[in-house]
Design a protein around this motif. Structure first.
Motif, PDB file in Angstrom:
ATOM      1  N   THR A 472       0.840  -1.209   0.000  1.00 16.94           N
ATOM      2  CA  THR A 472       0.000   0.000   0.000  1.00 16.94           C
ATOM      3  C   THR A 472       0.867   1.249   0.000  1.00 16.94           C
ATOM      4  OG1 THR A 472      -1.720  -1.192   1.217  1.00 16.94           O
ATOM      5  CG2 THR A 472      -1.864   1.207   1.174  1.00 16.94           C
ATOM      6  N   ALA A 473       1.981   1.223   0.759  1.00 19.08           N
ATOM      7  CA  ALA A 473       2.898   2.365   0.770  1.00 19.08           C
ATOM      8  C   ALA A 473       3.448   2.629  -0.624  1.00 19.08           C
ATOM      9  CB  ALA A 473       4.044   2.096   1.746  1.00 19.08           C
ATOM     10  N   PHE A 476       0.731   4.243  -2.689  1.00 18.77           N
ATOM     11  CA  PHE A 476       0.594   5.669  -2.367  1.00 18.77           C
ATOM     12  C   PHE A 476       1.626   6.500  -3.134  1.00 18.77           C
ATOM     13  CE2 PHE A 476      -1.428   4.941   2.079  1.00 18.77           C
ATOM     14  CZ  PHE A 476      -2.678   4.915   1.495  1.00 18.77           C
ATOM     15  N   TYR A 477       2.861   5.996  -3.173  1.00 17.35           N
ATOM     16  CA  TYR A 477       3.928   6.745  -3.839  1.00 17.35           C
ATOM     17  C   TYR A 477       3.706   6.787  -5.348  1.00 17.35           C
ATOM     18  CZ  TYR A 477       8.485   8.085  -5.631  1.00 17.35           C
ATOM     19  OH  TYR A 477       9.495   8.715  -6.317  1.00 17.35           O
ATOM     20  N   VAL A 478       3.404   5.648  -5.928  1.00 12.00           N
ATOM     21  CA  VAL A 478       3.233   5.559  -7.385  1.00 12.00           C
ATOM     22  C   VAL A 478       2.071   6.425  -7.857  1.00 12.00           C
ATOM     23  CG1 VAL A 478       2.616   3.993  -9.275  1.00 12.00           C
ATOM     24  CG2 VAL A 478       4.293   3.277  -7.554  1.00 12.00           C
ATOM     25  N   GLU A 607      -6.168   1.505   3.891  1.00 10.11           N
ATOM     26  CA  GLU A 607      -6.197   2.642   2.962  1.00 10.11           C
ATOM     27  C   GLU A 607      -7.274   3.652   3.358  1.00 10.11           C
ATOM     28  OE1 GLU A 607      -6.784   3.280  -1.826  1.00 10.11           O
ATOM     29  OE2 GLU A 607      -6.031   1.360  -1.097  1.00 10.11           O
ATOM     30  N   GLU A 608      -8.452   3.139   3.678  1.00 10.99           N
ATOM     31  CA  GLU A 608      -9.558   4.016   4.096  1.00 10.99           C
ATOM     32  C   GLU A 608      -9.215   4.735   5.401  1.00 10.99           C
ATOM     33  OE1 GLU A 608     -13.082   5.916   3.805  1.00 10.99           O
ATOM     34  OE2 GLU A 608     -12.393   4.433   2.359  1.00 10.99           O
ATOM     35  N   SER A 609      -8.553   4.029   6.322  1.00 14.32           N
ATOM     36  CA  SER A 609      -8.186   4.624   7.609  1.00 14.32           C
ATOM     37  C   SER A 609      -7.220   5.787   7.429  1.00 14.32           C
ATOM     38  CB  SER A 609      -7.558   3.564   8.518  1.00 14.32           C
ATOM     39  OG  SER A 609      -8.444   2.496   8.765  1.00 14.32           O
ATOM     40  N   VAL A 610      -6.261   5.635   6.523  1.00 11.64           N
ATOM     41  CA  VAL A 610      -5.278   6.698   6.278  1.00 11.64           C
ATOM     42  C   VAL A 610      -5.967   7.934   5.716  1.00 11.64           C
ATOM     43  CG1 VAL A 610      -3.285   7.378   4.884  1.00 11.64           C
ATOM     44  CG2 VAL A 610      -3.340   5.128   5.976  1.00 11.64           C
ATOM     45  N   ILE A 611      -6.843   7.736   4.725  1.00 12.61           N
ATOM     46  CA  ILE A 611      -7.540   8.871   4.115  1.00 12.61           C
ATOM     47  C   ILE A 611      -8.422   9.576   5.142  1.00 12.61           C
ATOM     48  CG2 ILE A 611      -9.132   9.575   2.301  1.00 12.61           C
ATOM     49  CD1 ILE A 611      -6.408   8.596   1.306  1.00 12.61           C
TER      50      ILE A 611
END
Length: 793
Positions: A472-473, A476-478, A607-611
């Motif tokens: 996932t990291a 995020f970068y790509v 992913e949802e938690s980060v957003i």
């Protein structure tokens, strides 16, 4: 507010445009546009939604409600009952018999926004799936470890033949029947009943299961109820969704295509710009207009003015504002600015003093908070407090107890993947901090070349749990997500990468980062993940094999992976940082220093938690930017890490906010009577008021229980506060020796017959480890340890 991979909620949107083409010179008729957002499923019965509400708030009351509405004489037993007005009113009248007036109001809100409709549709789908695997075709049935029957007489047979290896998966929303009387320690059989309360079939199955549970001596029954209902065959009867907004953007050419040019001209004339002096008091004039309206119309008027402000602006500008209102608003504005940080032009929503963030609040989260507050108010009321006393307690500022703490991320051991402020990748992004104030669609992140959001992964790269996080990291970068990403690779103490996969990965990562860049180093790790068996940790052989494939010209692998590796730089610093910040387990993920919970970093939720977390943190950054506390020259990381809640170490004993509270008002009558008759040890009998009441719940036959006893007595003896102490002794072992209840008897005797000082001395002597063991084994008696009067026990 969804981004990249998101749970897709399919909504059917019906736009009904009522366009009036008549033209009158003396007035312009408004063009009405209404939007209905409907779910994909048909109407769910209000009776089931009411049942869900009652169960979530009063689990015990629900079963009585379900039985009563299912009786033969009750008209709720009709499966074909429609969600019409008469039925709805009768249902509310019935529900009012089981819940408090405050909860009754919340029930009406819940039904109006269809809070539990999705959950009911989900259980109907579960019922549908359960029947697909069988030849059964019925509406009410039980599923017992994969075996289904529609015949109430076959339940016992299925229980006795249940395959214990096929226990069903249970959900948080499942309704488990509480049999009150604890069933014997027998193997548990799960009986899942799919039915609709309010029907005779439900009642028949329900009573049969309870009967079998009370009589069965071979199995303990876990009775689970899930809603099932017959959906409407009319596809037009969809559930109307609440809490969703519809934005309609129509270009002027589209209007012209419908030959409605006249309306455009007239609308333009109607919305002619106002002069500056006409706009300066519009908000106050709107307030005056609402205050002057009838109380029954105030909310409707507020809604109309808010939603149609451009059209209503001109008539509002002509309203005369009274001097007393101006004076009052000026005072209120000053108070809001000093106490709530609300400046003119900004807004806020507060519920009993709780700050409801306008960026994240919706009708469902608001409803959830209302339920919690209602429960709190009812509990306070049940203690005998009057209205004024309850208000005083509600107004107390306890916000400090809900503080989240973070850890300082300014450490050289963190290996940063990117830097939004320096990398060429982000050179075309805006570097103006004020862009954080720019409006965006919900869920969209602002592409700003500032390190506003820093995501740090503390992981063992060789563990299976790290795979999804690092993938996932990389994603995020790509995908150019505006997040700075860093890693803390925690490894074992082993110095040989040939035998330790985490050490091998650490050194391979360092090698590639040095020879190339951090991006390719991370790509190597994710490539190794792609070739590793699913659900298994990595091995050193797999890491080294992939390294050889990527770098065939590198012959001296011992210099890379061996005990004296040249690429071990930073590993000891990493372990020091890991130990310093106080983590007990990994993986952990921090955003701006604040840790995400274990649930939030699960693969499906991460992913949802980060957003969501970024949405929350954005509002905390926007206000300082707006006030000028952050500018383009500010070191963002230093500003973030200089907050009072950022700690050098996360000590759970000191900082933990998790507390478990016993709600006395929710105890059964039997337990309330037990509590009422508890005997307390107090320093003085003269003062009936005690600032602190201590209940010690322990098993004195265990070492931990005796230590708790000793600590509690020491605290009570040394406390300067007015306290009282009671012992609630439990048994957690199956010890049936002759002296198994000796300590309990000593404590009971002490509390009932001795003064506090004598009681403390007696109990502390008996629970000393040597004395306890001697008494337990029978080597000594109470008389032999020289305690007076204890032989009377």
């Amino acid at each position: 507010m969804f981004n990249t991979t998101r749970l897709k909620v399919i909504l059917s949107i019906f736009l009904v445009c009522l366009i009036q083409n008549s033209y009158q010179s003396d007035s312009i008729k408004e063009k009405h546009i209404s939007a209905i957002v409907s779910a994909k499923w048909t109407e769910t019965p209000f009776l089931l939604e009411t049942g869900e509400f009652i169960f979530r708030n009063y689990p015990d009351v629900f079963w009585k409600f379900a039985k009563d509405v299912s009786t033969e004489t009750n008209h709720f037993s009709s499966v074909d009952s429609f969600n019409n007005q008469t039925y709805f009113e009768e249902l509310l009248k019935k529900a009012a018999e089981y819940i408090s007036p405050m909860q009754f109001d919340l029930l009406k809100l819940s039904l109006s926004i269809r809070t539990f409709s999705p959950a009911i549709e989900m259980t109907r789908k579960l019922a549908e799936d359960a029947l697909k695997l069988t030849n059964q075709d019925c509406f009410t049935f039980v599923d017992i470890h994969g075996q289904v029957t529609c015949n109430v007489e076959e339940i016992l047979t299925l229980i006795e033949s249940a395959n214990m290896d096929k226990k069903p998966f249970t959900y948080q929303f499942d309704k488990h029947f509480d049999f009150k009387v604890k069933q014997k320690q027998l193997e548990q059989v799960s009986v899942v009943l799919y039915a609709q309360i309010g029907t005779q079939d439900f009642l028949k199955f329900h009573e049969r299961i309870i009967e079998l549970a009370s009589k069965n001596s071979k199995y303990a029954i876990d009775y689970i109820l899930r809603n099932n209902y017959l959906p409407s065959k009319d596809d037009s009867e969809k559930v109307a969704l609440s809490g969703y907004g519809v934005e309609l953007d129509i270009k002027s050419t589209e209007y012209k295509a419908k030959d409605d040019t006249k309306y455009l001209i007239e609308s333009t004339q109607e919305l002619a710009p106002l002069k500056a002096w006409q706009m300066q008091d519009l908000s106050i004039q709107a307030a005056q207009r609402i205050i002057d309206s009838e109380p029954t119309e105030a909310l409707s008027l507020l809604e109309d003015l808010s939603q149609n402000y451009p059209i209503r602006a001109r008539p509002l500008s002509k309203i005369q504002v009274r001097k007393d209102l101006r004076k009052s608003l000026k005072k209120i504005s000053s108070t809001f600015e000093s106490t709530l940080n609300l400046e003119p032009g900004s807004g806020g929503l507060y519920l009993n003093g709780l700050d409801m963030s306008l960026d994240t609040v919706d009708i469902f989260s608001l409803s959830s908070v209302l339920k919690k507050e209602a429960k709190l108010l009812e509990s306070l009321s049940q203690t005998g407090l009057n209205v004024d006393q309850v208000k005083d307690l509600i107004y107390l500022d306890i916000s400090s107890k809900a503080t989240d703490y973070g850890v300082d991320l300014r450490d050289s051991s963190i290996q940063w993947l990117n830097d939004l402020e320096k990398d060429k990748k982000y050179s075309y992004w805006s570097r103006n901090v004020h862009d954080i104030l720019r409006p965006t669609y919900p869920g969209m992140l602002r592409s700003i070349a500032k390190n506003f959001f820093n995501l740090v992964f503390v992981i063992d790269p060789a563990k299976d749990a790290s795979k999804s996080l690092l993938k996932t990291a990389e994603s995020f970068y790509v995908n150019d997500i505006p997040i700075r990403i860093g890693f803390v690779f925690v490894t074992n103490k082993n110095d040989d990468g040939n035998s330790d996969p985490s050490v091998a990965l650490f050194r391979a990562h360092n090698y590639i980062k040095e020879k190339s860049n951090p991006i390719k180093a991370l790509a190597f790790i994710t490539d190794v993940y792609a070739k590793s068996p699913k659900g298994q940790d990595l091995t050193s052989d797999l890491v080294i094999k992939e390294f050889k494939r990527r770098f065939p010209k590198e012959k001296n692998l011992e210099d890379i992976f061996g005990p004296d590796s040249d690429y071990d730089e930073g590993r000891k610093l990493t372990m020091e940082y890991f130990n310093k910040i106080g983590l007990k387990s990994i993986p952990k993920v921090f955003i701006n220093g604040f840790p995400l919970s274990d649930t939030e970093i699960e693969q499906d939720a991460f992913e949802e938690s980060v957003i969501t977390k970024i949405m929350h943190l954005t509002s905390e950054i926007q206000m300082p930017v707006y006030k000028g506390e952050i500018n383009d020259r500010t070191n963002i990381m230093d500003w973030l890490m200089s907050k009072d809640v950022i700690m050098p170490r996360l000590n759970p004993r000191v900082l933990s906010q998790d507390r478990e509270y016993l709600t006395i008002n929710e105890l059964s009558d039997k337990h309330k009577n037990y509590v009422k008759n508890l005997k307390y040890l107090t320093e003085s009998d003269k003062n009936d008021m005690h600032l602190l009441t201590l209940w010690l719940v322990c098993d004195p036959d265990t070492e931990r229980g005796r230590q708790l006893l000793y600590d509690a007595i020491n605290y009570h003896e040394s406390s300067k506060m007015s306290t009282k102490l009671a012992f609630i002794l439990v048994k957690t072992t199956d010890d049936s020796t002759q002296n198994s209840d000796l300590i309990k008897k000593v404590i009971d005797y002490s509390v009932n017959n001795l003064n506090p000082r004598q009681a403390y001395k007696l109990i502390k002597q008996v629970i000393r480890e040597k004395n306890f063991n001697d008494l337990k084994s029978g080597k000594k008696t109470l008389d032999q340890i020289e305690i007076k009067k204890v032989n009377e026990i």
